[in-house]
Design a protein around this motif. Structure first.
Motif, PDB file in Angstrom:
ATOM      1  N   GLN A 424       0.818  -1.207   0.000  1.00 26.09           N
ATOM      2  CA  GLN A 424       0.000   0.000   0.000  1.00 26.09           C
ATOM      3  C   GLN A 424       0.851   1.256   0.000  1.00 26.09           C
ATOM      4  N   PHE A 425       1.783   1.334   0.923  1.00 22.52           N
ATOM      5  CA  PHE A 425       2.549   2.571   1.075  1.00 22.52           C
ATOM      6  C   PHE A 425       3.661   2.693   0.032  1.00 22.52           C
ATOM      7  N   ALA A 426       4.102   1.591  -0.555  1.00 21.05           N
ATOM      8  CA  ALA A 426       5.028   1.693  -1.692  1.00 21.05           C
ATOM      9  C   ALA A 426       4.317   2.363  -2.868  1.00 21.05           C
ATOM     10  N   VAL A 427       3.045   2.016  -3.065  1.00 23.70           N
ATOM     11  CA  VAL A 427       2.238   2.669  -4.105  1.00 23.70           C
ATOM     12  C   VAL A 427       2.053   4.143  -3.787  1.00 23.70           C
ATOM     13  N   VAL A 428       1.776   4.453  -2.514  1.00 17.02           N
ATOM     14  CA  VAL A 428       1.609   5.851  -2.103  1.00 17.02           C
ATOM     15  C   VAL A 428       2.887   6.639  -2.371  1.00 17.02           C
ATOM     16  N   VAL A 429       4.042   6.075  -2.014  1.00 15.49           N
ATOM     17  CA  VAL A 429       5.326   6.740  -2.252  1.00 15.49           C
ATOM     18  C   VAL A 429       5.519   6.985  -3.745  1.00 15.49           C
ATOM     19  N   THR A 430       5.225   5.963  -4.558  1.00 18.76           N
ATOM     20  CA  THR A 430       5.387   6.084  -6.013  1.00 18.76           C
ATOM     21  C   THR A 430       4.480   7.171  -6.576  1.00 18.76           C
ATOM     22  N   LEU A 431       3.231   7.194  -6.133  1.00 15.37           N
ATOM     23  CA  LEU A 431       2.288   8.182  -6.658  1.00 15.37           C
ATOM     24  C   LEU A 431       2.651   9.604  -6.218  1.00 15.37           C
ATOM     25  N   ILE A 432       3.019   9.785  -4.942  1.00 12.57           N
ATOM     26  CA  ILE A 432       3.361  11.128  -4.459  1.00 12.57           C
ATOM     27  C   ILE A 432       4.574  11.671  -5.207  1.00 12.57           C
ATOM     28  N   SER A 433       5.623  10.860  -5.342  1.00  6.67           N
ATOM     29  CA  SER A 433       6.822  11.333  -6.036  1.00  6.67           C
ATOM     30  C   SER A 433       6.553  11.535  -7.523  1.00  6.67           C
ATOM     31  N   GLY A 726       9.507   2.055  -3.022  1.00  6.54           N
ATOM     32  CA  GLY A 726       8.831   3.001  -3.902  1.00  6.54           C
ATOM     33  C   GLY A 726       9.754   3.922  -4.666  1.00  6.54           C
ATOM     34  N   ILE A 727      10.889   4.309  -4.076  1.00  4.85           N
ATOM     35  CA  ILE A 727      11.791   5.263  -4.723  1.00  4.85           C
ATOM     36  C   ILE A 727      12.374   4.711  -6.026  1.00  4.85           C
ATOM     37  N   PRO A 728      12.997   3.515  -6.045  1.00  5.13           N
ATOM     38  CA  PRO A 728      13.512   3.015  -7.321  1.00  5.13           C
ATOM     39  C   PRO A 728      12.413   2.744  -8.345  1.00  5.13           C
ATOM     40  N   ALA A 729      11.221   2.341  -7.866  1.00  2.00           N
ATOM     41  CA  ALA A 729      10.108   2.112  -8.795  1.00  2.00           C
ATOM     42  C   ALA A 729       9.729   3.422  -9.486  1.00  2.00           C
ATOM     43  N   THR A 730       9.657   4.501  -8.713  1.00  2.00           N
ATOM     44  CA  THR A 730       9.343   5.803  -9.288  1.00  2.00           C
ATOM     45  C   THR A 730      10.415   6.235 -10.274  1.00  2.00           C
ATOM     46  N   TRP A 731      11.657   6.069  -9.895  1.00  2.00           N
ATOM     47  CA  TRP A 731      12.775   6.465 -10.769  1.00  2.00           C
ATOM     48  C   TRP A 731      12.672   5.745 -12.107  1.00  2.00           C
ATOM     49  N   SER A 746      15.219  17.088 -15.349  1.00  2.00           N
ATOM     50  CA  SER A 746      15.809  15.866 -14.796  1.00  2.00           C
ATOM     51  C   SER A 746      15.165  15.589 -13.438  1.00  2.00           C
ATOM     52  N   ILE A 747      15.278  14.351 -12.987  1.00  2.00           N
ATOM     53  CA  ILE A 747      14.698  13.976 -11.692  1.00  2.00           C
ATOM     54  C   ILE A 747      15.647  14.406 -10.587  1.00  2.00           C
ATOM     55  N   ASN A 748      15.165  15.260  -9.709  1.00  2.00           N
ATOM     56  CA  ASN A 748      15.962  15.761  -8.588  1.00  2.00           C
ATOM     57  C   ASN A 748      15.825  14.810  -7.400  1.00  2.00           C
ATOM     58  N   TRP A 749      16.948  14.384  -6.839  1.00  2.00           N
ATOM     59  CA  TRP A 749      16.910  13.415  -5.727  1.00  2.00           C
ATOM     60  C   TRP A 749      16.168  13.953  -4.517  1.00  2.00           C
ATOM     61  N   THR A 750      16.073  15.288  -4.385  1.00  2.00           N
ATOM     62  CA  THR A 750      15.363  15.850  -3.233  1.00  2.00           C
ATOM     63  C   THR A 750      13.865  15.520  -3.274  1.00  2.00           C
ATOM     64  N   VAL A 751      13.343  15.213  -4.485  1.00  2.00           N
ATOM     65  CA  VAL A 751      11.939  14.796  -4.592  1.00  2.00           C
ATOM     66  C   VAL A 751      11.681  13.577  -3.719  1.00  2.00           C
TER      67      VAL A 751
END
Length: 786
Positions: A424-433, A726-731, A746-751
């Protein structure tokens, strides 16, 4: 038996109102989101697939290799369609259409700009648009006929029949109404409201025989039984055989796929709008899945509360199958209640959702098909979401239950439940980022320097009356104090109408054929458009008589042409030779997401179809437009003043990406809300289960902070794992998404830093409310019965 199941199910639901509310609300919201998206997806999949002959109708596309890259386009010359029908017996019908600017239709004092097209009779043989009066096919066989849609006919003639009456187009051509058709349905990509015979263009010599003039789209209907692959192989060298363009190849593309799969790379379809449809279809399923996870987690978390019920039923003779049936009935009842809530949400939000996706979707509640699917939807959702809890609860053994060993395990130690919370929260992390990255890309492109000052700039189509009095119109507009500059142009500053790979200049390699966009201007384009002049001067035919053969180029064109000193260089285009008199900073007329393209602005050898007017800064728009309209009414009487703002037209180019951003934000918010509801329910349950342990700890001296930390830590570690997943999935996914843009951020790591922190804060706030509540309970109230 089922009546008894439902009665027991309702009793269990009402006994645990809090958990039932979370389950029903979460499922209802998830169902509503998926229903809305499925309605949208169904609409998009139906675009131009409803035609009776859609399986035999194709759009004509063409490929050509330029500088090692294959370019694909769908515009053809005027002789293309007739030659195709003549040379290929497999072709049943062909039709050309024009996609020019809106045409002015006039009847008496009524004048309206409408989306009109010139087309062939074959258009209505191919496409199933309903005729209300007259024969559309026969109407297009004569040059002076016109076909109107029902709404336009009523605008021009009221409730009386339009058949046989006259309509004037652009104040210069008279047509007789020979047919009226029903307004084109929303699920078609054809925007037309009036149809004119292509024979009229031919009669006026507006449709030349030059195979290099790609001004028309062509559609083809093949005979029944014709194999597309075999025909395309035969059709491949059609242009090469009929013209000098030996590098061009041709192919047919199914009309049913055109709306969703019209993105081409290296000559092959690689997707298009289907990518967005597919993405949000998956996201809507994920939101529903998150709601189902809440259902599973909360149901299994309460399993020990119902263990004695299971034990007693089994001792009384109930089999496992009967228990599974009972629990599934309960879960289907919850799903049905949730679906009722979903229908209410869909009803209330449907109009808003239509505006959000930019489509006039049909109301699903009036379609029997929708309700039939709904029954299946409820049962499938209820069974899928309830299967695991039902099989788990029905598997308890009476001997174990009554020995009180059900409590031997920690309430939150079940690994399946932990996995589901992490998901659930991996999806939330992916969607927010992802939302963050989409917004960054939008902001990056919106802040791009266009090379044009789009503020205070309007444009208007030039009619025949205005063209005949162009100099006088220009002078009166410039004389207005509200107007700074005026320039007549071939195309609006928001679009490119012409390009070519046939330009020649001194020192050019004959094999080098870059595509260069063309525009036309009479004078003062630099000042009117707010461009930056780098070298030389602007075109001005009123000051320099020879400037009808002068040209401006942008920086990109200078690079492409390889000039060290472009001023004075001669560019040959068709039969004309243009001399470069000025260089301007790169400017962007088409997609702001694409790379800068080479552009040459020529003197007015072509028709100048638009007038651009820069309004004085600081003036009142309403008064300025009123003054301009007065001048237009003098030179363009009895026609509506239909100006457009350059900045508004430019903003429309972001509509698709803005829609993506809004939809992503919407589903992210829903996913966060549903996940937090589930987390709140689990935290409430765990706090209830551990209340005696908490009381003992407090008696032994534990502080409120330590107790809150004890409960919160179980969830915190799961959220941290979710962030790590979630972070690598989003990347991975967002890097691919950004690759679709030539001009991108470009994707900023601070995101990811902010996303991880925000997700942890959301989870902790959700859990801590129940943790604090449990920690503040008086131990005496909990332990007094021990």
């Amino acid at each position: 038996m089922w009546k008894n199941y439902l009665k027991i199910a309702w009793r269990n639901i009402t006994r645990s109102k809090g958990y039932a509310f979370i389950n029903i609300a979460g499922l209802g919201i998830g169902m509503a989101a998926s229903i809305l998206i499925l309605i949208w997806v169904q609409f998009e999949l139906s675009v131009d697939r409803f035609h009776e002959n859609s399986d035999r109708v194709y759009a004509n596309w063409r490929n050509a290799e330029m500088q090692g890259e294959i370019f694909t386009w769908d515009y053809t010359p005027a002789p293309y369609a007739p030659a195709m029908k003549e040379q290929f017996p497999e072709v049943a019908e062909v039709a050309r259409i024009t996609e020019w600017d809106q045409q002015l239709l006039t009847v008496g004092e009524n004048s309206f700009y409408e989306e009109a097209t010139f087309t062939d009779p074959g258009f209505f043989e191919m496409f199933s648009f309903e005729a209300l009066e007259g024969d559309p096919v026969a109407a297009l066989t004569e040059p002076n006929n016109i076909i109107l849609t029902e709404s336009v006919a009523k605008k021009l003639f009221g409730e009386s029949s339009a058949i046989g009456k006259s309509v004037t187009v652009d104040k210069q051509m008279d047509f007789e109404v020979k047919a009226v058709i029903k307004d084109l349905p929303k699920n078609t990509d054809f925007p037309f409201t009036a149809f004119l015979p292509f024979k009229k263009l031919e009669a006026m010599d507006w449709a030349d025989d030059y195979w290099g003039n790609n001004s028309y789209r062509t559609f083809t209907m093949l005979n029944e039984g014709t194999d597309l692959a075999a025909f395309n192989q035969k059709f491949n060298d059609f242009t090469a055989k009929n013209s000098e363009m030996k590098e061009v190849s041709d192919f047919l593309f199914p009309i049913g796929d055109l709306h969703l799969y019209s993105k081409f790379e290296n000559g092959k379809s690689v997707g298009g709008k289907i990518e967005m449809i597919r993405m949000f279809g998956i996201v809507s399923i994920i939101v529903l899945l998150i709601a189902a996870i809440n259902f599973v987690n909360l149901s299994t978390a309460q399993s020990d509360k119902r263990s004695k019920e299971v034990g007693i039923r089994k001792i009384s003779g109930a089999g496992k199958g009967m228990l599974i049936g009972q629990f599934l009935a309960e879960f289907i009842l919850i799903a049905l209640t949730a679906y009722t809530l979903a229908i209410v949400i869909v009803s209330l939000s449907f109009s808003w959702f239509k505006d959000l996706v930019g489509q006039d979707l049909a109301n699903p509640f009036s379609q029997p098909f929708f309700w039939g699917i709904s029954v299946i939807y409820v049962f499938v959702t209820g069974i899928l979401a309830g299967s695991y809890p039902a099989f788990l609860l029905s598997s308890y053994k009476p001997a174990v239950v009554f020995k009180s060993k059900m409590n031997a395990k920690k309430s939150f130690g079940l690994k399946p439940r932990e996995v589901l919370v992490v998901f659930q929260f991996a999806v939330v992390v992916t969607l927010i980022s992802s939302v963050w990255i989409v917004q960054d890309q939008m902001s990056f492109v919106q802040n791009r320097d266009l090379g044009i000052d789009k503020d205070n700039l309007i444009f208007h189509t030039v009619t025949e009356n205005m063209r005949e009095n162009k100099a006088a119109l220009r002078n009166e507009l410039i004389a207005l104090p509200e107007v700074e500059q005026v320039s007549f142009t071939f195309s609006p500053l928001t679009d490119i109408y012409s390009d070519t790979d046939g330009m020649e200049w001194q020192g050019k390699d004959p094999e080098y054929k870059p595509m260069i966009s063309r525009m036309g201007s009479d004078a003062n384009l630099v000042k009117t458009a707010g461009m930056e002049l780098i070298a030389g001067r602007d075109i001005d035919i009123y000051t320099y008589a020879g400037d009808s053969l002068s040209a401006l180029v942008n920086e990109k064109a200078v690079v492409v042409m390889g000039f060290d000193d472009p001023i004075g260089q001669v560019i040959k285009d068709d039969s004309y030779e243009f001399t470069i008199v000025g260089v301007v900073k790169d400017f962007i007329m088409e997609s702001p997401f694409d790379e800068v393209i080479p552009i040459m602005v020529m003197g007015p050898k072509r028709n100048l179809n638009f007038v651009h007017i820069r309004l004085a800064e600081g003036g009142d728009y309403a008064n300025s437009l009123a003054s301009v309209e007065t001048v237009f009414n003098k030179f363009n009487p009895d026609s509506p003043f239909d100006n457009k703002f350059v900045d508004e037209e430019h903003a429309r180019k972001f509509s698709s990406q803005e829609r993506t951003a809004k939809l992503t934000s919407l589903f992210t918010g829903l996913a966060v809300m549903i996940s937090c509801m589930g987390l709140f329910g689990l935290a409430t349950f765990i706090a209830e289960r551990r209340k005696k342990e908490i009381s003992v700890r407090k008696v032994m001296g534990a502080s409120v902070v330590s107790v809150v930390g004890l409960i919160s830590s179980e969830f915190t570690k799961l959220v941290v794992i979710s962030v790590i997943i979630g972070i690598p999935a989003t990347w991975y996914f967002m890097s691919d998404w950004l690759e679709t843009f030539a001009y991108r951020t470009s994707i900023n790591w601070t995101v990811f830093l902010w996303t991880g922190g925000l997700t942890l804060v959301i989870a902790l706030l959700t859990v801590s409310t129940q943790a604090i509540k449990a920690a503040l309970v008086n131990p005496a109230d909990t332990l007094k019965s021990e």
